[in-house]
Design an enzyme around this catalytic site. Structure first.
Site, PDB file in Angstrom:
ATOM      1  N   CYS A 168      -1.073  -1.159   0.171  1.00 25.34           N
ATOM      2  CA  CYS A 168      -1.446  -2.511  -0.283  1.00 25.34           C
ATOM      3  C   CYS A 168      -2.022  -1.243  -1.246  1.00 25.34           C
ATOM      4  CB  CYS A 168      -2.122  -2.947   0.840  1.00 25.34           C
ATOM      5  SG  CYS A 168      -3.809  -1.927   1.451  1.00 25.34           S
ATOM      6  N   CYS A 185     -12.926  -6.716 -20.999  1.00 30.05           N
ATOM      7  CA  CYS A 185     -12.757  -6.586 -22.504  1.00 30.05           C
ATOM      8  C   CYS A 185     -13.735  -6.725 -23.727  1.00 30.05           C
ATOM      9  CB  CYS A 185     -11.700  -7.979 -22.152  1.00 30.05           C
ATOM     10  SG  CYS A 185      -9.572  -7.507 -21.500  1.00 30.05           S
ATOM     11  N   CYS A 245      -4.050  -1.682   5.625  1.00 26.72           N
ATOM     12  CA  CYS A 245      -3.237  -1.882   6.598  1.00 26.72           C
ATOM     13  C   CYS A 245      -3.094  -0.705   7.357  1.00 26.72           C
ATOM     14  CB  CYS A 245      -2.137  -2.427   5.517  1.00 26.72           C
ATOM     15  SG  CYS A 245      -2.065  -0.417   3.962  1.00 26.72           S
TER      16      CYS A 245
END
Length: 266
Positions: A168, A185, A245
């Site tokens: 994951c 950004c 996970c």
């Protein structure tokens, strides 16, 4: 397929593909995709998912359109400045393909992520912040929902797909970097067409997952350098100690922290 003559004509160029055909188009039209982020990555993903005829398209974003967004966030126009991004994006989809049902949401967080993810077949992570990326990953693993992730920086982009199991996103990035070490950004800039490339790959991955066609980017991180026009693939392997996970995974989002480093106690 329960498609009328207009829809058959609309989707004819993909239905004639052997890999798609009537069954594939039926899977797309019956499918649902949640796009989280209606910005640079989300815009091309939304466009191509809607054009392909995804039956139900969820769009989640809590921001409004700013003029500086227009260089790359191509579902929005000059007249949309100041409007909710989800409202603007939903209007774009309605004009592009009226056969797509659109549902809109605000920001995704630990309070609503699991319920949202559980209601869709595939999730497209087109977000621009680490808390959203981590909470989406964790919710997708808990709900066993495929997730396609994308990110961009200046002339570079990366994308991969997680099946909803292992590995994951936390196997690749266990925690968010320290605050202030990764410019956004507004600080670093982004070449607009890069977001189009990465977002289009994410849409491709989502459509392939709906149809169960071809090979996805699962287990591979695609790294794209637009300045030198190169692509590289980085292997992504499962971390047995991953708190989401791994061998002792979390069973809900309630025990996690989705601020700062977005760390989880295992």
């Amino acid at each position: 397929m329960n498609l009328d003559a207009e829809q058959l004509d609309r989707y004819s160029r993909q239905i004639i593909l052997d890999e798609v055909g009537p069954e594939g188009q039926g899977a797309i039209s019956d499918g649902s995709v949640l796009v989280v982020g209606a910005g640079g990555l989300g815009s091309p993903a939304i466009q191509y998912l809607a054009a392909a005829g995804v039956g139900r398209l969820g769009i989640a974003d809590g921001d409004v359109v700013e003029r500086s967004n227009l260089q790359r966030q191509i579902v929005h126009g000059t007249d949309d400045v100041g409007r909710s991004k989800t409202e603007s994006a939903a209007e774009y989809v309605a004009d592009q393909n009226p056969h797509v049902d659109v549902e809109t949401y605000g920001d995704v967080d630990e309070g609503n992520a699991a319920d949202l993810v559980a209601d869709y077949d595939v999730v497209v992570d087109a977000s621009d912040n680490f808390p959203t990326r981590f909470v989406l990953n964790d919710a997708c693993v808990l709900e066993d929902t495929p997730l396609t992730h994308g990110a961009v920086y200046r002339f570079e982009g990366q994308t991969t797909t997680f099946s909803g199991g292992e590995p994951c996103y936390r196997c690749l990035f266990p925690e968010a970097p320290p605050e202030g070490t990764v410019p956004d950004c507004a600080e670093a800039g982004v070449f607009g067409a890069v977001t189009g490339t990465v977002g289009s790959v994410q849409a491709t991955e989502a459509l392939k997952l709906l149809m169960d066609v071809g090979d996805t980017l699962e287990g591979r991180l695609l790294v794209y350098d637009a300045k030198h026009l190169t692509t590289d693939f980085v292997p992504v392997t499962a971390d047995p100690d991953c708190p989401v996970c791994g061998s002792d995974p979390i069973d809900s989002l309630s025990g996690g922290s989705y601020t700062g480093r977005c760390s989880l106690s295992d």
